[in-house]
Write an enzyme that holds these catalytic residues in place. Structure first.
Site, PDB file in Angstrom:
ATOM      1  N   ASP A  13       0.409  -1.602  -0.105  1.00  0.00           N
ATOM      2  CA  ASP A  13       0.095   0.243   0.059  1.00  0.00           C
ATOM      3  C   ASP A  13       1.000   1.219  -0.403  1.00  0.00           C
ATOM      4  OD1 ASP A  13      -1.935  -1.159   0.421  1.00  0.00           O
ATOM      5  OD2 ASP A  13      -2.427  -1.479   1.995  1.00  0.00           O
ATOM      6  N   ASP A  14       0.768   2.683  -0.389  1.00  0.00           N
ATOM      7  CA  ASP A  14       0.393   3.591  -0.201  1.00  0.00           C
ATOM      8  C   ASP A  14       1.823   4.100  -1.087  1.00  0.00           C
ATOM      9  OD1 ASP A  14      -1.230   3.972   1.742  1.00  0.00           O
ATOM     10  OD2 ASP A  14       0.391   3.959   3.658  1.00  0.00           O
TER      11      ASP A  14
END
Length: 291
Positions: A13-14
């Site tokens: 993620d991110d």
């Protein structure tokens, strides 16, 4: 009869948050540690992340963001309930608190519902501009997509764009972890409830729900953080216990060899080692440090 295939998808993620995080995620992909990424299109290094994904052929989805940074939709950067007086999203807990105080209304007929829909559609548009294609999957930064007030519009937007996959962040046992303070236990219990309640909504819109999420909180934790020191201690205990268990099982196996006249029961030894290992890892390492 052929056995059904089980596909393990490990997503970073991110992606796009910052250059260092981008490089760390790419390194994990190249090493085989993850199999896909989720892009924050409103983050400072989103363009760099999209270019890296193209260069390394990384499957990439959209990490829809309603809680951190500024909106992609220009019309929502001022005079919007989704942002504070400085033009930023309300934050992980701030967004939830605003919903709880009814500062943000998500009735389908309301202007605020339209604001979320506008922002999600604009994030998909920007994702397509950056990558050249629609997201392979779409989930929510800080799990905002499963909130009761958001899940309906989120599912409808994915259905409209024919994005087939989303994430249901069920993390079994996390809210009962003894090392977590009470407020975090309540938070993760609510996340699990929201995730399970989202499944019928997502399926009704034709989405396929990818379960279970397991996250490790020390990835961005300073080395001198108390949790890291605890982790170091428990890993040492784990290694010592595995060594001791292996020695004991080896001795036991030798005894059984002698007792049964040279018949070695390796499956018995392997089973005991496996049980000991799983019990220790579950109780001492994974659960206390899963956030």
């Amino acid at each position: 009869m052929p056995q059904p295939r089980i596909l393990l998808v490990v997503t970073g993620d991110d992606f796009g948050y910052c250059p260092k995080r981008n490089q760390g995620i790419v390194d994990c992909f190249k090493a085989g540690g993850i199999s896909s990424v989720s892009l924050l299109v409103n983050a400072s290094a989103a363009k760099d992340a999209a270019d890296l994904a193209k260069r390394h052929n990384i499957p990439i989805g959209l990490h829809a963001n309603l809680s951190e940074g500024i909106p992609v939709c220009q019309s929502l950067r001022q005079d919007s309930t989704l942002v504070n007086e400085r033009g930023f999203f309300h934050g992980k807990m701030g967004f939830r608190q605003a919903l709880g105080r009814h500062q943000i209304s998500m009735e389908q007929s309301s202007f605020f519902y339209v604001e979320v829909e506008l922002e999600l559609r604009d994030q998909i548009r920007l994702f397509r501009e950056l990558t050249g294609h629609l997201p392979h999957h779409m989930d929510g930064h800080q799990h905002v997509h499963i909130l009761q007030e958001v899940r309906e519009v989120f599912a409808q937007v994915l259905s409209d764009h024919k994005i087939p996959y989303t994430r249901v962040p069920v993390e079994p046992g996390l809210h009962s972890c003894q090392c977590l303070p009470a407020h975090l236990k309540r938070f993760y219990a609510q996340v699990e409830k929201d995730a399970l309640d989202s499944i019928p909504v997502f399926r009704r819109c034709g989405l396929r729900c990818v379960g279970m999420r397991i996250s490790f909180g020390w990835s961005m934790t300073p080395l001198d953080h108390p949790q890291v020191k605890k982790l170091q201690l428990r890993v040492c205990v784990l290694c010592f216990t595995i060594f001791l268990s292996s020695y004991m099982i080896h001795s036991l196996n030798s005894y059984i060899d002698s007792f049964l006249g040279g018949i070695t029961i390796y499956p018995f030894s392997a089973l005991l080692i496996l049980l000991v290992f799983c019990d220790i890892v579950n109780e001492w390492v994974f659960l206390p440090f899963t956030f």
